[in-house]
Design an enzyme around this catalytic site. Structure first.
Site, mmCIF file in Angstrom:
data_model
loop_
_atom_site.group_PDB
_atom_site.id
_atom_site.type_symbol
_atom_site.label_atom_id
_atom_site.label_comp_id
_atom_site.label_asym_id
_atom_site.label_seq_id
_atom_site.Cartn_x
_atom_site.Cartn_y
_atom_site.Cartn_z
ATOM 1 N N GLU A 275 0.826 -1.210 0.000
ATOM 2 C CA GLU A 275 0.000 0.000 0.000
ATOM 3 C C GLU A 275 0.864 1.266 0.000
ATOM 4 O OE1 GLU A 275 -4.497 0.640 1.599
ATOM 5 O OE2 GLU A 275 -3.030 0.074 3.108
ATOM 6 N N HIS A 296 7.145 -26.375 -1.237
ATOM 7 C CA HIS A 296 6.507 -27.454 -1.999
ATOM 8 C C HIS A 296 5.397 -26.927 -2.901
ATOM 9 C CE1 HIS A 296 8.514 -30.628 0.397
ATOM 10 N NE2 HIS A 296 8.579 -29.637 1.265
ATOM 11 N N LYS A 408 -13.781 1.490 -4.756
ATOM 12 C CA LYS A 408 -14.770 1.967 -3.781
ATOM 13 C C LYS A 408 -15.822 2.844 -4.448
ATOM 14 C CE LYS A 408 -11.943 2.044 0.392
ATOM 15 N NZ LYS A 408 -11.272 2.940 1.330
HETATM 16 O O1 PA5 Z 1 -2.932 1.707 5.938
HETATM 17 C C1 PA5 Z 1 -3.961 2.319 5.692
HETATM 18 O O2 PA5 Z 1 -4.057 3.551 5.798
HETATM 19 C C2 PA5 Z 1 -5.198 1.568 5.257
HETATM 20 O O3 PA5 Z 1 -4.910 0.231 5.050
HETATM 21 C C3 PA5 Z 1 -6.289 1.705 6.302
HETATM 22 O O4 PA5 Z 1 -5.800 1.291 7.540
HETATM 23 C C4 PA5 Z 1 -7.527 0.853 5.944
HETATM 24 O O5 PA5 Z 1 -8.018 1.225 4.694
HETATM 25 C C5 PA5 Z 1 -8.632 1.020 6.989
HETATM 26 O O6 PA5 Z 1 -8.979 2.360 7.147
HETATM 27 P P1 PA5 Z 1 -9.874 2.862 8.343
HETATM 28 O O7 PA5 Z 1 -9.099 2.769 9.597
HETATM 29 O O8 PA5 Z 1 -10.167 4.307 8.034
HETATM 30 O O9 PA5 Z 1 -11.102 2.002 8.373
#
Ligand code: PA5
Length: 423
Positions: A275, A296, A408
């Site tokens: 990410e 494996h 989204k």
């Molecule tokens: O690392 C990040 O910023 C994301 O993975 C968020 O943690 C994830 O999308 C969840 O977001 P939120 O805490 O707003 O529900």
């Protein structure tokens, strides 16, 4: 914690490696001075900011409240909001009185039903973690589970809910309206960098982890990485070298470990790097390999498939469990292992894999002495800092995630969210 990158010398000359370290030095210098451009996301860099002694005492007290009569804490969250806690809890595997169960990380009705069934006849607490409380999965799970709690406990249900959100968020308002305990999601820390704050530390404390030791480990690593300048900085070296791999066509980094307790740690690691770095058509694709099982399956590809992988091994130096292979009346063909400890056999498999893979592509090895809170804290901080540097070397913003908005918008359109908001 030690990082061995000697295997890289088979693939790159000393001059090439030195040049790579010199070229990117400015990235480290800027990070150590504190980059204004990212100040809204760098709240995790100073461990004290969100995990000072007073805060740890507060969290321990809150955790004791759950431990006093709770059997289960359902941690509701997704992505950076639950990964670090799950990584540490599963790695330590404390088998404490309170079990931590996970929800809000899927929309599967089957899984939700399983969670609800599992809660029957147990004393249940909830911890919903969501930075702004807009994410669908934790939002849905929290609604279903708080309704469940209300049915079981009536008005007393509110005292069983801990909500971790940012100040001023809808979640904080809900805490005031409904009487839930509010915990702080740092406003200047993104989900995947939030391990050392209420987000990660509260569920870890409930599960019986020594959060002071974990924070100490992270803090000591922070001192090292912010203090050591130049090419001796381990996080910088790792970040610079992984970018060199990328430039040379190694587009996948595989985190390999021979201890299944690291399964969820590797998920945390994967999320952190994917990410943070995968944007602007750039980035190294992070994958995990749980050995020896995965030797494996993907082992064949790794050894002889398209040469796009480099590998980072995670090693635990000290043995913490012993099982001896004893003699047997049945001649099963494994007599050559008699008298050996399973740990030794696992280490021999580890070393053999490292040797074979190093002959094929560049490998790093990161070692910690034991699976303990202190070393997990070090590892978490090390990878967070390295990911930050690595992203900067790559030339992207390691703290945003614009790409996840695409699916989204289609999903929310199909669900009619905006139509409802307008009414
Ligand atoms: O690392 C990040 O910023 C994301 O993975 C968020 O943690 C994830 O999308 C969840 O977001 P939120 O805490 O707003 O529900």
């Amino acid at each position: 914690m030690k990082l061995d990158y000697s295997a890289l010398y088979t693939y790159f000359s000393e001059i090439e490696l030195k040049k790579c370290l010199q070229e990117n030095m400015e990235v480290l210098q800027r990070a150590q001075m504190g980059e204004r451009e990212f100040e809204e996301s760098l709240g995790w860099v100073e461990v004290e900011e969100w995990a000072g002694l007073n805060q740890l005492e507060f969290l321990e007290k809150q955790a004791e409240r759950v431990q006093a009569d709770g059997d289960i804490l359902v941690l509701i969250g997704i992505g950076g909001s639950n990964q670090a806690a799950r990584a540490v809890i599963k790695a330590l595997n404390k088998q404490g009185k309170v079990e931590v169960f996970y929800a809000g990380n899927t929309l599967s009705p089957y899984q939700m039903k399983r969670v609800l069934e599992y809660l029957e006849n147990k004393s249940v607490y909830l911890n919903v973690v969501a930075k702004n409380f807009e994410t669908l999965e934790p939002g849905m799970a929290f609604r279903i589970l708080r309704q469940y709690l209300k049915k079981r406990y009536g008005e007393a249900a509110a005292s069983r809910v801990f909500a971790t959100g940012t100040k001023g968020s809808r979640l904080e308002e809900l805490c005031k309206e409904e009487g839930y305990q509010f915990l702080t999601f740092p406003v200047n820390v993104g989900g995947r960098y939030s391990a050392i704050s209420d987000v990660g530390l509260f569920p870890m404390a409930v599960a019986g982890a020594d959060i002071r030791a974990l924070v100490q480990g992270a803090g000591d690593m922070a001192k090292q990485l912010s203090g050591i300048q130049g090419t001796e900085n381990e996080a910088y070296r790792y970040a610079a070298f992984r970018n060199l791999m990328n430039q040379k066509g190694y587009q996948i980094e595989m985190l390999s470990f021979f201890e299944p307790r690291f399964r969820y740690f590797s998920k945390w690691w994967t999320q952190l790097f994917a990410e943070s770095e995968g944007k602007e058509n750039k980035g190294i694709y992070p994958v995990a390999s749980e050995c020896s099982e995965d030797l494996h399956s993907i082992g064949q590809f790794v050894q002889e498939g398209t040469p796009i992988i480099f590998e980072t091994f995670l090693e635990i130096e000290e043995q913490d469990t012993s099982i001896k292979i004893t003699g047997d009346d049945v001649l099963d063909g494994f007599q050559y292992l008699e008298g050996m400890d399973l740990d030794r056999i696992n280490r021999i498999a580890f070393n053999a894999t490292r040797k074979a893979h190093s002959e094929r592509f560049p490998c790093f090895c990161l070692s910690i002495p034991r699976i303990e809170e202190y070393y997990l804290g070090q590892l978490i901080y090390f990878f967070e800092y390295a990911c930050y540097l690595s992203g900067r070397i790559l030339g992207i913003d390691p703290f945003n995630q614009p790409g996840v908005e695409n699916y989204k918008s289609y999903m929310f359109e199909a669900l009619g969210r905006d139509k409802l908001d307008r009414t």
